[in-house]
Write a protein that holds these residues in place. Sequence first.
Motif, PDB file in Angstrom:
ATOM      1  N   GLY A   9       0.835  -1.208   0.000  1.00 47.73           N
ATOM      2  CA  GLY A   9       0.000   0.000   0.000  1.00 47.73           C
ATOM      3  C   GLY A   9       0.864   1.251   0.000  1.00 47.73           C
ATOM      4  N   TYR A  66     -14.607 -13.650   6.390  1.00 47.69           N
ATOM      5  CA  TYR A  66     -13.522 -14.024   5.470  1.00 47.69           C
ATOM      6  C   TYR A  66     -13.961 -14.198   4.021  1.00 47.69           C
ATOM      7  N   ASN A 116     -15.602  -2.216  10.073  1.00 45.72           N
ATOM      8  CA  ASN A 116     -14.518  -2.521   9.132  1.00 45.72           C
ATOM      9  C   ASN A 116     -15.004  -2.386   7.682  1.00 45.72           C
ATOM     10  N   ASP A 139     -13.833   0.346   4.890  1.00 47.55           N
ATOM     11  CA  ASP A 139     -13.278  -0.067   3.591  1.00 47.55           C
ATOM     12  C   ASP A 139     -14.037   0.624   2.447  1.00 47.55           C
ATOM     13  N   ARG A 160     -11.146   6.528  -3.789  1.00 48.72           N
ATOM     14  CA  ARG A 160     -10.248   6.149  -4.898  1.00 48.72           C
ATOM     15  C   ARG A 160     -10.971   6.158  -6.240  1.00 48.72           C
ATOM     16  N   ARG A 193      -4.724  10.106  -5.814  1.00 53.29           N
ATOM     17  CA  ARG A 193      -4.466   8.750  -5.301  1.00 53.29           C
ATOM     18  C   ARG A 193      -4.856   8.652  -3.818  1.00 53.29           C
ATOM     19  N   PRO A 200      -9.868  11.041   4.324  1.00 54.15           N
ATOM     20  CA  PRO A 200     -11.223  10.526   4.502  1.00 54.15           C
ATOM     21  C   PRO A 200     -11.922  11.303   5.618  1.00 54.15           C
ATOM     22  N   ASN A 202     -10.917   1.101   9.821  1.00 54.23           N
ATOM     23  CA  ASN A 202     -10.956  -0.284   9.296  1.00 54.23           C
ATOM     24  C   ASN A 202     -10.187  -1.219  10.236  1.00 54.23           C
ATOM     25  N   GLU A 257     -11.591  -4.238  12.704  1.00 60.13           N
ATOM     26  CA  GLU A 257     -10.972  -5.570  12.630  1.00 60.13           C
ATOM     27  C   GLU A 257     -10.591  -6.053  14.041  1.00 60.13           C
ATOM     28  N   ASN A 280      -0.341  -6.677  14.927  1.00 60.14           N
ATOM     29  CA  ASN A 280      -0.095  -6.389  13.523  1.00 60.14           C
ATOM     30  C   ASN A 280      -0.640  -5.005  13.140  1.00 60.14           C
ATOM     31  N   LEU A 281      -1.848  -4.693  13.611  1.00 59.77           N
ATOM     32  CA  LEU A 281      -2.539  -3.508  13.084  1.00 59.77           C
ATOM     33  C   LEU A 281      -2.264  -2.211  13.850  1.00 59.77           C
ATOM     34  N   ARG A 291       0.761  -0.517  12.360  1.00 58.73           N
ATOM     35  CA  ARG A 291       0.443  -0.040  11.005  1.00 58.73           C
ATOM     36  C   ARG A 291      -0.455   1.200  11.064  1.00 58.73           C
ATOM     37  N   HIS A 338       0.283   4.800   9.462  1.00 55.34           N
ATOM     38  CA  HIS A 338      -0.678   5.507   8.588  1.00 55.34           C
ATOM     39  C   HIS A 338      -0.920   6.919   9.131  1.00 55.34           C
TER      40      HIS A 338
END
Length: 264
Positions: A45, A99, A170, A174, A181, A187, A191, A203, A207, A233-234, A237, A241
Amino acid sequence: MASSAPWRPVAPVTEFQSHHDLALAILAISLPVFAALLWITAPYGRHARAGWGPTMPARSGWILMESPAALFFAAVYCAGDRALYAVPLALLLLWEIHYFNRAFLYPLRMPAGGRDMPVALVTLAILFNVANAYINARWISHFGVYPIAWLGSPQFVLGALLFVCGTGINRRADAVLRALRAPGKPRYSIPDRGLYRRVSCPNYFGEMLAWSGWALATWSLAGLAFAVFTAANLVPRALAHHRWYRQTFPDYPAARRAVIPFLL
Ligand code: NDP
């Protein structure tokens, strides 16, 4: 005469023990993963950069890495002794609602022209998704024992509620990004709809809420491991961001948090 040998046959490792160990391992690696991701932002990304080996189109990358979470999970689930029981079926439904979207609908709706992602990252994600699908599916349809009354337990009711709210947040988040976009638009832009007024990454917030709900509803080590790993993990990130938004847009709303409304 009894043997005086210093060894004795050990009991074979059972699948239950291995399953437990794998869930513990995922839980245990969450902390180093969190620490590593604070230093190294996963290179896809807006954070995509050279030096991570061969790359592939983002759309096929997402389908490839997320489909084991939908398909392998379903296969492991079906092999369980309790696959036709009510509570496991309810949990299966929650998992697959999430999923099926993530592995198939989300990538197919991605705007064309996204940045490629490293094959190495896709491979790591596949390995994680296979292990995680196994521990969670095997738990709910085989090792876990859920009487029908579990459907009315506070853990299940609150957990399922969190899961549905988290998944809703979530998906909505999204969709807001997808609309940004649109053809002819830049690009990246700021938001400003829904929870984006409060945080940079609703998002990821949704999650994390969803998988915390899953952990509660399944009341399992497997569920807990996944919820903790997701946050590990998030959160880094989301912080990356957030920094990126602030550096890129001088007029970025100052009161907006990174991922948890009013907190973080
Ligand atoms: P991002 O928010 O980084 O990006 C989502 C999509 O929106 C990408 O196509 C991105 O384009 C585009 N986009 C992002 N911000 C903007 C903007 N300001 N303006 C215009 N377009 C924008 O999310 P991820 O790609 O990391 O994740 C996608 C989904 O997968 C999320 O719902 C996330 O929760 C989930 N996920 C779940 C994980 C888990 O552990 N369970 C792990 C990772 C993701 P581009 O790619 O070009 O930046």
